[in-house]
Design a protein around this motif. Structure first.
Motif, PDB file in Angstrom:
ATOM      1  N   ILE A   1      -6.666  15.650   0.138  1.00 20.56           N
ATOM      2  CA  ILE A   1      -6.409  17.017   0.369  1.00 20.56           C
ATOM      3  C   ILE A   1      -6.051  17.435   1.936  1.00 20.56           C
ATOM      4  CG2 ILE A   1      -7.185  19.507   0.233  1.00 20.56           C
ATOM      5  CD1 ILE A   1      -8.781  18.497  -2.465  1.00 20.56           C
ATOM      6  N   SER A   2      -7.068  16.973   2.703  1.00 19.55           N
ATOM      7  CA  SER A   2      -6.731  17.132   4.234  1.00 19.55           C
ATOM      8  C   SER A   2      -5.505  16.618   4.581  1.00 19.55           C
ATOM      9  CB  SER A   2      -7.948  16.926   5.015  1.00 19.55           C
ATOM     10  OG  SER A   2      -9.203  17.254   4.560  1.00 19.55           O
ATOM     11  N   LEU A   3      -5.311  15.109   4.200  1.00 11.60           N
ATOM     12  CA  LEU A   3      -4.234  14.679   4.690  1.00 11.60           C
ATOM     13  C   LEU A   3      -2.893  15.346   3.947  1.00 11.60           C
ATOM     14  CD1 LEU A   3      -5.519  10.849   4.226  1.00 11.60           C
ATOM     15  CD2 LEU A   3      -4.898  12.088   6.530  1.00 11.60           C
ATOM     16  N   GLU A   4      -2.957  15.751   2.826  1.00 11.65           N
ATOM     17  CA  GLU A   4      -1.720  16.353   2.189  1.00 11.65           C
ATOM     18  C   GLU A   4      -1.288  17.548   2.910  1.00 11.65           C
ATOM     19  OE1 GLU A   4      -2.112  17.324  -2.040  1.00 11.65           O
ATOM     20  OE2 GLU A   4      -0.078  17.612  -2.045  1.00 11.65           O
ATOM     21  N   LYS A   5      -2.508  18.104   3.600  1.00 15.74           N
ATOM     22  CA  LYS A   5      -2.191  19.555   4.246  1.00 15.74           C
ATOM     23  C   LYS A   5      -1.592  19.212   5.637  1.00 15.74           C
ATOM     24  CE  LYS A   5      -5.562  22.452   2.495  1.00 15.74           C
ATOM     25  NZ  LYS A   5      -7.146  23.005   2.678  1.00 15.74           N
TER      26      LYS A   5
ATOM     27  N   TYR B   1      -1.332   5.069   4.352  1.00 15.09           N
ATOM     28  CA  TYR B   1      -0.271   3.766   4.850  1.00 15.09           C
ATOM     29  C   TYR B   1       1.104   4.361   5.145  1.00 15.09           C
ATOM     30  CZ  TYR B   1       0.611  -1.061   5.620  1.00 15.09           C
ATOM     31  OH  TYR B   1       1.132  -2.215   6.044  1.00 15.09           O
ATOM     32  N   GLN B   2       1.462   5.388   4.079  1.00 12.82           N
ATOM     33  CA  GLN B   2       2.712   6.035   4.226  1.00 12.82           C
ATOM     34  C   GLN B   2       3.100   7.125   4.855  1.00 12.82           C
ATOM     35  OE1 GLN B   2       4.819   5.271   0.095  1.00 12.82           O
ATOM     36  NE2 GLN B   2       2.699   6.086  -0.460  1.00 12.82           N
ATOM     37  N   SER B   3       1.878   7.815   5.711  1.00 11.65           N
ATOM     38  CA  SER B   3       1.959   8.848   6.465  1.00 11.65           C
ATOM     39  C   SER B   3       2.994   8.844   7.338  1.00 11.65           C
ATOM     40  CB  SER B   3       0.859   9.150   7.253  1.00 11.65           C
ATOM     41  OG  SER B   3       0.739  10.352   8.038  1.00 11.65           O
TER      42      SER B   3
ATOM     43  N   CYS C   1      -3.691   2.919   9.983  1.00 11.70           N
ATOM     44  CA  CYS C   1      -3.230   3.810  11.260  1.00 11.70           C
ATOM     45  C   CYS C   1      -1.979   2.913  11.955  1.00 11.70           C
ATOM     46  CB  CYS C   1      -4.325   3.972  12.169  1.00 11.70           C
ATOM     47  SG  CYS C   1      -5.463   5.171  11.366  1.00 11.70           S
ATOM     48  N   ASP C   2      -1.231   3.440  12.931  1.00  9.50           N
ATOM     49  CA  ASP C   2      -0.256   2.790  13.541  1.00  9.50           C
ATOM     50  C   ASP C   2      -0.847   2.324  14.651  1.00  9.50           C
ATOM     51  OD1 ASP C   2       2.018   3.981  12.122  1.00  9.50           O
ATOM     52  OD2 ASP C   2       1.230   5.746  12.656  1.00  9.50           O
TER      53      ASP C   2
ATOM     54  N   LEU D   1      11.254   6.281  10.129  1.00  9.42           N
ATOM     55  CA  LEU D   1      12.200   5.465   9.249  1.00  9.42           C
ATOM     56  C   LEU D   1      12.016   3.822   9.363  1.00  9.42           C
ATOM     57  CD1 LEU D   1      15.606   6.877   9.481  1.00  9.42           C
ATOM     58  CD2 LEU D   1      14.272   6.754   7.280  1.00  9.42           C
ATOM     59  N   THR D   2      11.578   3.569  10.865  1.00  9.29           N
ATOM     60  CA  THR D   2      11.218   2.300  11.082  1.00  9.29           C
ATOM     61  C   THR D   2       9.835   1.927  10.240  1.00  9.29           C
ATOM     62  OG1 THR D   2      12.234   2.434  13.044  1.00  9.29           O
ATOM     63  CG2 THR D   2      10.706   0.568  12.974  1.00  9.29           C
ATOM     64  N   LYS D   3       8.841   2.911  10.403  1.00  9.32           N
ATOM     65  CA  LYS D   3       7.687   2.491   9.673  1.00  9.32           C
ATOM     66  C   LYS D   3       7.744   2.480   8.280  1.00  9.32           C
ATOM     67  CE  LYS D   3       3.154   4.964   9.449  1.00  9.32           C
ATOM     68  NZ  LYS D   3       2.326   6.128  10.025  1.00  9.32           N
ATOM     69  N   THR D   4       8.524   3.180   7.728  1.00  5.85           N
ATOM     70  CA  THR D   4       8.895   3.008   6.217  1.00  5.85           C
ATOM     71  C   THR D   4       9.516   1.744   5.983  1.00  5.85           C
ATOM     72  OG1 THR D   4       9.401   5.507   5.859  1.00  5.85           O
ATOM     73  CG2 THR D   4      10.126   3.859   4.240  1.00  5.85           C
ATOM     74  N   MET D   5      10.361   1.279   6.708  1.00  8.45           N
ATOM     75  CA  MET D   5      11.064   0.069   6.565  1.00  8.45           C
ATOM     76  C   MET D   5      10.101  -1.060   6.538  1.00  8.45           C
ATOM     77  SD  MET D   5      13.953  -1.954   9.262  1.00  8.45           S
ATOM     78  CE  MET D   5      13.169  -1.750  10.561  1.00  8.45           C
ATOM     79  N   MET D   6       9.052  -1.157   7.685  1.00  8.91           N
ATOM     80  CA  MET D   6       8.081  -2.060   7.800  1.00  8.91           C
ATOM     81  C   MET D   6       6.952  -2.243   6.682  1.00  8.91           C
ATOM     82  SD  MET D   6       8.927  -3.601  10.714  1.00  8.91           S
ATOM     83  CE  MET D   6       7.330  -4.543  10.947  1.00  8.91           C
TER      84      MET D   6
END
Ligand SMILES: CCCCC/C=C\C/C=C\CCC/C=C/C(=O)SCCNC(=O)CCNC(=O)[C@H](O)C(C)(C)COP(=O)(O)OP(=O)(O)OC[C@H]1O[C@@H](n2cnc3c(N)ncnc32)[C@H](O)[C@@H]1OP(=O)(O)O
Length: 260
Positions: free
Chosen positions: A38-42, A94-96, A119-120, A211-216
């Protein structure tokens, strides 16, 4: 209102600090997992937030991993619900789209390590009492494929295989050497180091970095998304086995006896 997760505005613009506070050891109970989601969604929906530093409220234990009491002596329906919540937290982290920096200020085994690996960037306090790793085999259980993939994506196949088979918990200097953390700093400099790294990451335009994060990460995410239900059934099947239940009970008893 969340009790086990504290979210504060960071000292820098656009940065939030998310703190674990689930005594005694910040174990990922079902309630804690739900509060985290819930916290991450907010935070994800808050356009003013571009980055999140993730840390423990009290130094000593970052996260003790999954809550062993959720995986012992319960029924299959409970195991299924619990595992779905574990999957959900991993998928959110992982998809944040935000920059996530883990400020690891304590012990970081198994599920705790996994959370930090989403995390990154990971900064760890230089305290020899703190260790990090996927130690599942030491408990007689197996890290699921998406735990393994997250580690492989971070340290490479060979280092991951060795660390996973042995269930190694690395102290800070070794963790840095193997690449499981990106930086080790004196404990008193942990938060400032995390904020300084965050500033570097936030200097990159969000859309290009996202976009780069999503690609990876998408290929790894897709592997779980396409077989979530089968993964839940694998977990329930494995965790319900008598031999696994005995191994977990023995491990819990050892933890409890350590004090006596
Ligand atoms: C081929 C098919 C494959 C299919 C695969 C499918 C599924 C795979 C199946 C399963 C996968 C599961 C993945 C599991 C991931 C995990 O995260 S398991 C948990 C791993 N965690 C640990 O090993 C950490 C254990 N804890 C510690 O090492 C220490 O407690 C500590 C965190 C270093 C803190 O030490 P200290 O400050 O000394 O505190 P205590 O040890 O005294 O602990 C205080 C109390 O807390 C209890 N506790 C500790 N950790 C946990 C935990 N993770 N869960 C629940 N409870 C925990 C501990 O027992 C003490 O309790 P009492 O006060 O004695 O009652």
């Amino acid at each position: 209102m969340s009790h086990r997760v504290l979210v504060e505005a960071g000292p820098a613009a656009g940065v939030a600090v998310l703190k674990f506070r689930n005594p005694p050891v910040n174990a990922l109970s079902l309630e804690m997992l739900m509060e985290l989601v819930i916290s991450l969604e907010k935070l994800e929906n808050d356009k003013a937030v571009r980055g999140i530093v993730i840390t423990a409220e009290n130094p000593g234990i970052f996260l003790a991993g999954l809550d062993l009491t959720e995986m012992c002596g319960r029924n299959p329906a409970h195991y299924a619900k619990y595992w779905e919540a574990v999957q959900e937290l991993w998928l959110r982290l992982y998809q944040s789209s935000k920059v996530l920096v883990a400020a690891i200020n304590g012990a970081c085994p198994a599920g705790g390590c996994l959370a930090s690996l989403t995390c990154d960037y990971r900064v760890m306090a230089d305290n020899p009492k703190y260790t990090i790793g996927l130690n599942e085999t030491q408990l007689g259980i197996i890290a699921p494929f998406w735990f393994k993939d997250t580690l492989v994506n971070t340290v490479g196949h060979r280092a991951a295989e060795q660390a996973l088979q042995l269930g190694t918990l690395f102290p800070p200097a070794k963790a840095l050497q193997v690449g499981i953390v990106d930086q080790v700093v004196p404990e008193e400099q942990l938060q400032s180091a995390a904020l300084s790294v965050m500033a570097q990451w936030l200097a990159i335009p969000d859309h290009a970095r996202q976009l780069t994060k999503t690609m990876m990460r998408k290929p790894t995410v897709d592997q779980l998304v396409k077989q979530r239900e089968a993964d839940i059934q694998s977990f329930v099947g494995l965790i319900s086995q008598d031999s696994i239940q005995r191994a977990l009970q023995t491990y819990l008893q050892k933890l409890r006896q350590k004090k006596g």
